[in-house]
Design a protein around this motif. Structure first.
Motif, PDB file in Angstrom:
ATOM      1  N   ASP A  57       0.867  -1.173   0.000  1.00 59.11           N
ATOM      2  CA  ASP A  57       0.000   0.000   0.000  1.00 59.11           C
ATOM      3  C   ASP A  57       0.909   1.230   0.000  1.00 59.11           C
ATOM      4  O   ASP A  57       1.523   1.558   1.014  1.00 59.11           O
ATOM      5  CB  ASP A  57      -0.894  -0.016   1.228  1.00 59.11           C
ATOM      6  N   SER A  58       0.990   1.889  -1.151  1.00 58.57           N
ATOM      7  CA  SER A  58       1.895   3.037  -1.298  1.00 58.57           C
ATOM      8  C   SER A  58       1.161   4.371  -1.239  1.00 58.57           C
ATOM      9  O   SER A  58       1.712   5.404  -1.632  1.00 58.57           O
ATOM     10  CB  SER A  58       2.658   2.916  -2.628  1.00 58.57           C
ATOM     11  N   THR A  59      -0.064   4.364  -0.732  1.00 64.51           N
ATOM     12  CA  THR A  59      -0.888   5.580  -0.698  1.00 64.51           C
ATOM     13  C   THR A  59      -0.203   6.706   0.060  1.00 64.51           C
ATOM     14  O   THR A  59      -0.160   7.857  -0.400  1.00 64.51           O
ATOM     15  CB  THR A  59      -2.248   5.274  -0.046  1.00 64.51           C
ATOM     16  N   LYS A  60       0.334   6.392   1.224  1.00 69.61           N
ATOM     17  CA  LYS A  60       0.957   7.419   2.061  1.00 69.61           C
ATOM     18  C   LYS A  60       2.139   8.055   1.348  1.00 69.61           C
ATOM     19  O   LYS A  60       2.299   9.281   1.334  1.00 69.61           O
ATOM     20  CB  LYS A  60       1.399   6.800   3.383  1.00 69.61           C
ATOM     21  N   THR A  61       2.977   7.235   0.741  1.00 66.59           N
ATOM     22  CA  THR A  61       4.149   7.761   0.043  1.00 66.59           C
ATOM     23  C   THR A  61       3.740   8.553  -1.190  1.00 66.59           C
ATOM     24  O   THR A  61       4.329   9.604  -1.490  1.00 66.59           O
ATOM     25  CB  THR A  61       5.095   6.623  -0.361  1.00 66.59           C
ATOM     26  N   GLN A  62       2.727   8.089  -1.917  1.00 65.70           N
ATOM     27  CA  GLN A  62       2.295   8.807  -3.113  1.00 65.70           C
ATOM     28  C   GLN A  62       1.891  10.239  -2.781  1.00 65.70           C
ATOM     29  O   GLN A  62       2.140  11.159  -3.566  1.00 65.70           O
ATOM     30  CB  GLN A  62       1.136   8.075  -3.795  1.00 65.70           C
ATOM     31  N   HIS A  63       1.305  10.443  -1.615  1.00 70.50           N
ATOM     32  CA  HIS A  63       0.912  11.801  -1.199  1.00 70.50           C
ATOM     33  C   HIS A  63       2.121  12.705  -0.974  1.00 70.50           C
ATOM     34  O   HIS A  63       2.001  13.936  -1.034  1.00 70.50           O
ATOM     35  CB  HIS A  63       0.071  11.740   0.080  1.00 70.50           C
ATOM     36  N   LEU A  64       3.286  12.103  -0.742  1.00 67.22           N
ATOM     37  CA  LEU A  64       4.504  12.883  -0.527  1.00 67.22           C
ATOM     38  C   LEU A  64       5.181  13.280  -1.831  1.00 67.22           C
ATOM     39  O   LEU A  64       6.044  14.156  -1.835  1.00 67.22           O
ATOM     40  CB  LEU A  64       5.511  12.079   0.311  1.00 67.22           C
ATOM     41  N   LEU A  65       4.817  12.608  -2.922  1.00 71.23           N
ATOM     42  CA  LEU A  65       5.585  12.687  -4.161  1.00 71.23           C
ATOM     43  C   LEU A  65       4.879  13.446  -5.271  1.00 71.23           C
ATOM     44  O   LEU A  65       3.653  13.403  -5.389  1.00 71.23           O
ATOM     45  CB  LEU A  65       5.875  11.268  -4.670  1.00 71.23           C
ATOM     46  N   LYS A  66       5.667  14.092  -6.109  1.00 74.12           N
ATOM     47  CA  LYS A  66       5.173  14.595  -7.389  1.00 74.12           C
ATOM     48  C   LYS A  66       5.195  13.481  -8.435  1.00 74.12           C
ATOM     49  O   LYS A  66       4.387  13.468  -9.351  1.00 74.12           O
ATOM     50  CB  LYS A  66       6.029  15.765  -7.857  1.00 74.12           C
ATOM     51  N   THR A  67       6.139  12.553  -8.293  1.00 76.78           N
ATOM     52  CA  THR A  67       6.227  11.423  -9.212  1.00 76.78           C
ATOM     53  C   THR A  67       4.986  10.558  -9.084  1.00 76.78           C
ATOM     54  O   THR A  67       4.613  10.145  -7.986  1.00 76.78           O
ATOM     55  CB  THR A  67       7.470  10.566  -8.900  1.00 76.78           C
ATOM     56  N   HIS A  68       4.342  10.281 -10.205  1.00 78.73           N
ATOM     57  CA  HIS A  68       3.179   9.402 -10.233  1.00 78.73           C
ATOM     58  C   HIS A  68       3.654   7.956 -10.299  1.00 78.73           C
ATOM     59  O   HIS A  68       4.365   7.572 -11.237  1.00 78.73           O
ATOM     60  CB  HIS A  68       2.304   9.745 -11.448  1.00 78.73           C
ATOM     61  N   LEU A  69       3.304   7.167  -9.298  1.00 77.23           N
ATOM     62  CA  LEU A  69       3.696   5.762  -9.250  1.00 77.23           C
ATOM     63  C   LEU A  69       2.707   4.964 -10.088  1.00 77.23           C
ATOM     64  O   LEU A  69       1.691   4.474  -9.607  1.00 77.23           O
ATOM     65  CB  LEU A  69       3.721   5.270  -7.798  1.00 77.23           C
ATOM     66  N   ARG A  70       3.019   4.856 -11.368  1.00 85.24           N
ATOM     67  CA  ARG A  70       2.086   4.252 -12.314  1.00 85.24           C
ATOM     68  C   ARG A  70       1.913   2.754 -12.069  1.00 85.24           C
ATOM     69  O   ARG A  70       2.816   2.076 -11.601  1.00 85.24           O
ATOM     70  CB  ARG A  70       2.595   4.458 -13.742  1.00 85.24           C
ATOM     71  N   GLY A  71       0.736   2.266 -12.426  1.00 90.88           N
ATOM     72  CA  GLY A  71       0.505   0.836 -12.431  1.00 90.88           C
ATOM     73  C   GLY A  71       0.956   0.240 -13.744  1.00 90.88           C
ATOM     74  O   GLY A  71       1.089   0.938 -14.766  1.00 90.88           O
ATOM     75  N   VAL A  72       1.172  -1.077 -13.765  1.00 92.68           N
ATOM     76  CA  VAL A  72       1.686  -1.713 -14.976  1.00 92.68           C
ATOM     77  C   VAL A  72       0.731  -1.575 -16.159  1.00 92.68           C
ATOM     78  O   VAL A  72       1.164  -1.508 -17.313  1.00 92.68           O
ATOM     79  CB  VAL A  72       2.004  -3.199 -14.745  1.00 92.68           C
ATOM     80  N   ARG A  73      -0.565  -1.519 -15.890  1.00 88.11           N
ATOM     81  CA  ARG A  73      -1.516  -1.406 -16.995  1.00 88.11           C
ATOM     82  C   ARG A  73      -1.452  -0.022 -17.645  1.00 88.11           C
ATOM     83  O   ARG A  73      -1.949   0.165 -18.758  1.00 88.11           O
ATOM     84  CB  ARG A  73      -2.939  -1.691 -16.505  1.00 88.11           C
ATOM     85  N   GLU A  74      -0.832   0.916 -16.947  1.00 83.67           N
ATOM     86  CA  GLU A  74      -0.671   2.259 -17.499  1.00 83.67           C
ATOM     87  C   GLU A  74       0.582   2.369 -18.346  1.00 83.67           C
ATOM     88  O   GLU A  74       0.565   2.996 -19.425  1.00 83.67           O
ATOM     89  CB  GLU A  74      -0.616   3.290 -16.376  1.00 83.67           C
ATOM     90  N   PHE A  75       1.686   1.766 -17.903  1.00 83.89           N
ATOM     91  CA  PHE A  75       2.924   1.949 -18.689  1.00 83.89           C
ATOM     92  C   PHE A  75       3.238   0.783 -19.625  1.00 83.89           C
ATOM     93  O   PHE A  75       4.085   0.912 -20.488  1.00 83.89           O
ATOM     94  CB  PHE A  75       4.118   2.269 -17.796  1.00 83.89           C
ATOM     95  N   LEU A  76       2.557  -0.345 -19.446  1.00 79.40           N
ATOM     96  CA  LEU A  76       2.769  -1.464 -20.381  1.00 79.40           C
ATOM     97  C   LEU A  76       1.622  -1.533 -21.376  1.00 79.40           C
ATOM     98  O   LEU A  76       0.781  -2.438 -21.338  1.00 79.40           O
ATOM     99  CB  LEU A  76       2.892  -2.784 -19.628  1.00 79.40           C
ATOM    100  N   THR A  77       1.587  -0.574 -22.255  1.00 74.34           N
ATOM    101  CA  THR A  77       0.574  -0.547 -23.310  1.00 74.34           C
ATOM    102  C   THR A  77       1.072  -1.364 -24.504  1.00 74.34           C
ATOM    103  O   THR A  77       2.275  -1.547 -24.684  1.00 74.34           O
ATOM    104  CB  THR A  77       0.289   0.891 -23.762  1.00 74.34           C
ATOM    105  N   PRO A  78       0.168  -1.899 -25.330  1.00 71.30           N
ATOM    106  CA  PRO A  78       0.609  -2.688 -26.490  1.00 71.30           C
ATOM    107  C   PRO A  78       1.520  -1.887 -27.408  1.00 71.30           C
ATOM    108  O   PRO A  78       1.363  -0.677 -27.566  1.00 71.30           O
ATOM    109  CB  PRO A  78      -0.707  -3.032 -27.186  1.00 71.30           C
ATOM    110  N   SER A  79       2.495  -2.553 -28.000  1.00 75.85           N
ATOM    111  CA  SER A  79       3.400  -1.884 -28.918  1.00 75.85           C
ATOM    112  C   SER A  79       2.642  -1.472 -30.168  1.00 75.85           C
ATOM    113  O   SER A  79       1.654  -2.086 -30.552  1.00 75.85           O
ATOM    114  CB  SER A  79       4.560  -2.818 -29.301  1.00 75.85           C
ATOM    115  N   ALA A  80       3.135  -0.405 -30.784  1.00 79.31           N
ATOM    116  CA  ALA A  80       2.461   0.107 -31.985  1.00 79.31           C
ATOM    117  C   ALA A  80       2.668  -0.839 -33.157  1.00 79.31           C
ATOM    118  O   ALA A  80       3.693  -1.501 -33.257  1.00 79.31           O
ATOM    119  CB  ALA A  80       2.996   1.479 -32.315  1.00 79.31           C
TER     120      ALA A  80
END
Length: 256
Positions: free
Chosen positions: A233-256
């Motif tokens: 559960d990274s909720t607490k840390t995410q509130h401290l950060l500007k960096t968006h801790l993306r989920g795999v479904r967000e950054f692993l999109t199908p190749s073009a």
């Protein structure tokens, strides 16, 4: 700011060096890094000599060896002792949890069931005892550095092994992790921070997402079973950060 990064030749160390806005000096052991310093973290005298030579303003400790207690546990203690008075971020792992009481927030007590998890728990204990002001950043499977991708390609090509359908983790992209660690370094945060990705997926689903992302056939990935649910559960840390801790479904999109 001058930052000393242990494990500077590893996938996370390389990414920290790439994205940092500050001067970064890499410590390495077996794989040389240009401009780096060779250090065996198992030897306290070598770690202390490197700190004296580099005179860093901060240290990010990423070095570990999964199969070696001394590197993972004693190495962390050696770095913490050498870093006294210097801002320290110690990278830890979700492997120190058993998976019996998921999800895990920063207050969760480690209950490791593997030698590596036990070594990581011992490392945390040493770091907190030596430097209560250090940041202990627990993370999960790292994607984007090449290691997991190489495994997936090998399995698709018929190599030995399997990916577990019932082993749940919160994978994070190496760039997000590197940026988060640098943010935590520059912040006033102390103590434990959970830095995992936003999506909880099985190792097999992660492999499938990587395969699709790389244009490979996900159906060729062999499946296995090893039940374990270790969600950070990274909720607490995410509130401290500007960096968006993306989920795999967000950054692993199908190749073009």
């Amino acid at each position: 700011m001058r930052i000393l990064v242990t494990g500077g030749s590893g996938e996370l160390g390389r990414e920290i060096r790439r994205v940092a806005r500050h001067e970064v000096v890499a410590c390495y052991n077996s794989v040389p890094v240009e401009g780096g310093v060779r250090v065996d973290v198992r030897r306290r005298d070598e770690v202390e000599a490197a700190v004296r030579e580099v005179r860093p303003d901060a240290i990010i400790h990423t070095a570990y060896l999964q199969s070696d207690w001394v590197t993972t546990a004693d190495g962390a203690a050696n770095v913490a002792i050498a870093a006294r008075g210097i801002r320290l971020v110690h990278v830890s792992s979700d492997a120190l949890f058993s998976g019996k009481d998921s999800p895990y927030d920063e207050e969760a007590v480690p209950d490791p069931i593997t030698p590596y998890g036990a070594a990581k728990a011992a490392a945390e204990t040493a770091v907190r005892a030596v430097d209560p002001s250090a940041v202990i950043a627990r993370t999960s499977l790292i994607v984007g550095g090449g290691r997991i991708e190489r495994l997936v390609r090998a399995l698709v090509e018929g190599g030995p092994g399997a990916l577990y359908t019932d082993n749940i983790r919160c994978p994070i992209h190496v760039t997000d992790l590197a940026n988060a660690l640098l943010e935590l370094l520059e912040s006033g945060h102390t103590g434990i921070a959970h830095v995992g990705g936003a999506d909880a997926v099985s190792r097999h689903e992660l492999g499938q997402l990587i395969a699709v992302h790389e244009g490979l056939a996900p159906t060729k990935l062999p499946a296995g079973s090893n039940p374990s649910d270790i969600r950070l559960d990274s909720t607490k840390t995410q509130h401290l950060l500007k960096t968006h801790l993306r989920g795999v479904r967000e950054f692993l999109t199908p190749s073009a």
